[in-house]
Design an enzyme around this catalytic site. Structure first.
Site, mmCIF file in Angstrom:
data_model
loop_
_atom_site.group_PDB
_atom_site.id
_atom_site.type_symbol
_atom_site.label_atom_id
_atom_site.label_comp_id
_atom_site.label_asym_id
_atom_site.label_seq_id
_atom_site.Cartn_x
_atom_site.Cartn_y
_atom_site.Cartn_z
ATOM 1 C CE LYS A 233 -1.547 3.376 2.366
ATOM 2 N NZ LYS A 233 -1.693 4.303 1.582
ATOM 3 C CD GLU B 197 12.750 4.322 9.106
ATOM 4 O OE1 GLU B 197 12.411 5.155 9.651
ATOM 5 O OE2 GLU B 197 13.086 4.617 7.871
ATOM 6 C CB CYS C 154 13.276 8.425 7.761
ATOM 7 S SG CYS C 154 14.351 7.243 6.636
ATOM 8 C CD GLU D 17 10.441 12.374 11.209
ATOM 9 O OE1 GLU D 17 9.499 11.935 11.341
ATOM 10 O OE2 GLU D 17 11.552 11.728 10.633
HETATM 11 P P1 NAP Z 1 1.912 8.722 7.781
HETATM 12 O O1 NAP Z 1 0.328 9.123 7.991
HETATM 13 O O2 NAP Z 1 2.529 7.923 8.805
HETATM 14 O O3 NAP Z 1 2.010 7.761 6.251
HETATM 15 C C1 NAP Z 1 2.772 6.880 6.104
HETATM 16 C C2 NAP Z 1 1.964 5.630 5.351
HETATM 17 O O4 NAP Z 1 0.957 5.258 6.341
HETATM 18 C C3 NAP Z 1 1.268 5.922 4.073
HETATM 19 O O5 NAP Z 1 1.294 4.897 3.123
HETATM 20 C C4 NAP Z 1 -0.326 6.272 4.601
HETATM 21 O O6 NAP Z 1 -1.133 6.405 3.835
HETATM 22 C C5 NAP Z 1 -0.387 5.183 5.888
HETATM 23 N N1 NAP Z 1 -1.430 5.267 6.519
HETATM 24 C C6 NAP Z 1 -1.779 6.399 7.340
HETATM 25 N N2 NAP Z 1 -2.820 6.189 8.080
HETATM 26 C C7 NAP Z 1 -2.805 4.728 8.206
HETATM 27 C C8 NAP Z 1 -3.453 3.900 9.115
HETATM 28 N N3 NAP Z 1 -4.347 4.038 9.898
HETATM 29 N N4 NAP Z 1 -3.284 2.346 8.771
HETATM 30 C C9 NAP Z 1 -2.549 1.859 7.937
HETATM 31 N N5 NAP Z 1 -1.799 3.039 7.282
HETATM 32 C C10 NAP Z 1 -2.055 4.309 7.313
HETATM 33 O O7 NAP Z 1 2.753 9.742 7.529
HETATM 34 P P2 NAP Z 1 2.148 11.143 6.836
HETATM 35 O O8 NAP Z 1 1.078 11.581 7.507
HETATM 36 O O9 NAP Z 1 2.320 10.853 5.300
HETATM 37 O O10 NAP Z 1 3.455 12.141 7.180
HETATM 38 C C11 NAP Z 1 3.418 12.825 8.564
HETATM 39 C C12 NAP Z 1 4.649 12.763 9.233
HETATM 40 O O11 NAP Z 1 5.212 11.274 9.364
HETATM 41 C C13 NAP Z 1 5.848 13.406 8.405
HETATM 42 O O12 NAP Z 1 5.795 14.863 8.621
HETATM 43 C C14 NAP Z 1 7.151 12.744 9.155
HETATM 44 O O13 NAP Z 1 7.498 13.620 10.176
HETATM 45 C C15 NAP Z 1 6.598 11.309 9.076
HETATM 46 N N6 NAP Z 1 7.131 10.437 8.059
HETATM 47 C C16 NAP Z 1 8.082 9.691 8.281
HETATM 48 C C17 NAP Z 1 8.660 9.172 7.085
HETATM 49 C C18 NAP Z 1 9.826 7.950 7.282
HETATM 50 O O14 NAP Z 1 10.562 7.822 6.541
HETATM 51 N N7 NAP Z 1 10.200 7.553 8.688
HETATM 52 C C19 NAP Z 1 8.119 8.922 6.074
HETATM 53 C C20 NAP Z 1 6.880 9.731 6.034
HETATM 54 C C21 NAP Z 1 6.441 10.641 6.764
HETATM 55 P P3 NAP Z 1 -1.789 7.789 3.230
HETATM 56 O O15 NAP Z 1 -0.797 8.685 3.002
HETATM 57 O O16 NAP Z 1 -2.264 7.210 1.742
HETATM 58 O O17 NAP Z 1 -2.796 7.993 4.122
#
Ligand code: NAP
Ligand code: MG
Length: 477
Positions: A171, A246, A280, A379
């Site tokens: 996904k 991660e 990250c 972050e």
């Molecule tokens: P996020 O919500 O954690 O998204 C990461 C993944 O999880 C996406 O594929 C997202 O799908 C999915 N997801 C969201 N809610 C979910 C749920 N309830 N169950 C299962 N999967 C779910 O992150 P974000 O909102 O895009 O970004 C927010 C913050 O996360 C960033 O500002 C950053 O601090 C952190 N982040 C960290 C990393 C890393 O590499 N460690 C990567 C991205 C973000 P959708 O996006 O399609 O909703």
């Protein structure tokens, strides 16, 4: 229009609904993806299980390896196309998009060679027994991929899972799906059996949640925010499904007075501007020996002022952020800095050619950020570097370890004994000394401690996490 890719076929979601794909460089829609739901996940999991039982589990490890190698080669042949897709979808400067396509090919190359090197042991036991261990795949693994590096994270996560003999339901983030749909098509073209790689697009709270809940998913690999990582882990715990997390970091770059600044300065800048800070492992905290704090900040300030931000295709130092909410998130952090009287040393520039509807943010260097301020704790996931000074090695360690995260640390010093001491004392998954992880490091195990997550991906180590160990004891007299 883009479709799910399930059992080597392009399929619409069962809801018939779609989501617009935006170009972060101008904020305008240019394509659509499927808005899938639990029934699409169910379909993909069934297809995966069938692919596993009918074909995948019968291939030898060497045959799996050959398929992974074919995928690596075709990714390299299509690198320009994949880079162009990722560039537009994620707003990546050309060199970053190309580097990501190259890393994807390299992951499959590495894991192709690893498939038939993963083996168990024979163990000494009582007289009359033979005992051995097998490393068996979990079965159907679920992969929730974020938007910051879709190709790279697919490579490290799906590459390792396939090498270990699993089949995958993926996904991607709804903001960054397009390259992975194409990679799955390429995999089918080079001979991957139906059901081995399945891509289901949609919102996290719908399709991601459905994946985490599905009883047919035997292991989940999640990369993203700590909050969603907790949710996934809670859901998976209900059925005792193993999870690799991660969850990002607040990684320190620690610069001692004896450091080679000519080497450190470009690496420090790259570690916070790469992918517009949406990384990250971004080196987002700069901890500097007070003896060189002012001269180093002056040097970095000049370099920051020369950084340019603009549309992805202009291939400048930074492209746009992924979406408006991410831009707003960075603005909120910067406005908190303003309220707290945190001084700005320097800022780069958004070029005039950048459309106002794009999601741009100038790279920003802040100084004297209090260790406990949210700018030094959370972050940002944008190009914001927070500098602070330390007195001595003990204080540097204390400050470096004073966040909930523990992903990466960079240490810059010429003192060999201090290099080892620092590496031992820093609480994180990886320490880079006099470098900051150049070259992608596909071979190097990667992951965090504390709120940065647990489990390791990348390198050979990842294969242990993507397998479960079975002990077989035979009494033969
Ligand atoms: P996020 O919500 O954690 O998204 C990461 C993944 O999880 C996406 O594929 C997202 O799908 C999915 N997801 C969201 N809610 C979910 C749920 N309830 N169950 C299962 N999967 C779910 O992150 P974000 O909102 O895009 O970004 C927010 C913050 O996360 C960033 O500002 C950053 O601090 C952190 N982040 C960290 C990393 C890393 O590499 N460690 C990567 C991205 C973000 P959708 O996006 O399609 O909703
Ligand atoms: Mg997009």
């Amino acid at each position: 229009m883009q479709f799910n890719y399930i059992a080597n076929a392009s399929l619409p979601s069962s809801s018939g609904r779609t989501i617009a794909v935006l170009d972060p460089s101008d904020g305008q829609p240019y394509d659509d993806i499927q808005r899938s739901n639990a029934s699409d996940i169910d379909h993909a999991v069934r297809a995966a299980r069938q692919g596993l039982d009918a074909v995948w589990c019968k291939l030898s490890a060497a045959e799996r390896g050959r398929l992974l190698m074919r995928l690596s080669l075709t990714i390299t042949e299509h690198a320009q196309e994949l880079a162009a897709i990722e560039q537009r979808d994620c707003g990546k400067p050309t060199k970053q998009a190309r580097a990501d396509a190259a890393a994807l090919a390299r992951y499959f190359e590495f894991y192709a060679g690893a498939c038939d090197k993963l083996h168990g042991e024979t163990l000494p036991y009582m007289d009359g027994y033979s005992v051995l261990t097998w490393r068996e795949p979990h079965g159907v693994t679920g992969h929730v991929i974020p938007w910051n590096y879709p190709m790279q994270i697919f490579g490290r996560s799906v590459g390792g899972a396939l090498a270990a003999g699993n089949v995958c339901v993926v996904k991607p983030a709804e903001d960054a799906c397009l390259s992975l749909i194409r990679v799955a098509q390429l995999a089918a073209e080079v001979g991957f059996p139906a059901g081995v790689i399945n891509i289901v697009t949609g919102y996290g709270h719908e399709v991601g949640d459905a994946l985490a809940h599905h009883p047919g998913i035997d292991h989940i690999s999640f990369t993203g925010s700590p909050a969603v990582g907790t949710l996934i882990q809670q859901v998976a715990a209900q059925r005792h499904c193993p999870v690799t997390l991660e969850l990002g970091g607040k990684s320190p770059q620690i610069v001692f007075a004896d450091a080679d600044l000519d080497a450190a300065v470009p690496a420090i800048i790259n570690a916070i501007v790469q992918n517009a800070g949406q990384t990250c492992s971004a080196g987002s905290r700069l901890l500097v020996d007070q003896a060189i704090y002012e001269p180093l900040l002056e040097r970095l300030g000049q370099a920051f002022e020369n950084l340019r931000v603009g549309p992805a295709a202009m291939d400048l130092d930074l492209g746009p952020l992924i979406r408006q909410q991410q831009q707003q998130r960075v603005w909120d952090f910067l406005s908190d800095a303003h309220v707290a009287n945190i001084a700005m040393v320097a800022q780069g520039k958004v070029v005039d050619e950048a459309p106002e509807t794009g999601f741009y943010q100038a790279p920003t260097l802040l100084r004297d950020v209090p260790v406990m301020h949210r700018l030094a704790q959370e972050e940002v996931f944008g190009p914001v570097l927070c500098a602070m000074s330390f007195r001595d090695e003990d204080q540097a360690v204390e400050m470096a370890n004073a966040t909930q995260f523990g992903l990466v640390a960079g240490v810059w010093t010429a003192d060999g004994a201090r290099q080892f001491r620092m590496a031992r004392r820093l609480r994180c998954g990886q320490v880079f000394i006099n470098n900051y992880g150049a070259g992608g490091g596909v071979e190097l195990p990667f992951g965090g401690v504390k709120s940065s997550g647990h489990g390791r991906e990348k390198g050979f180590e990842a294969l242990y996490g993507f397998t479960t160990l079975k002990t077989v004891a035979i009494k033969h007299g």
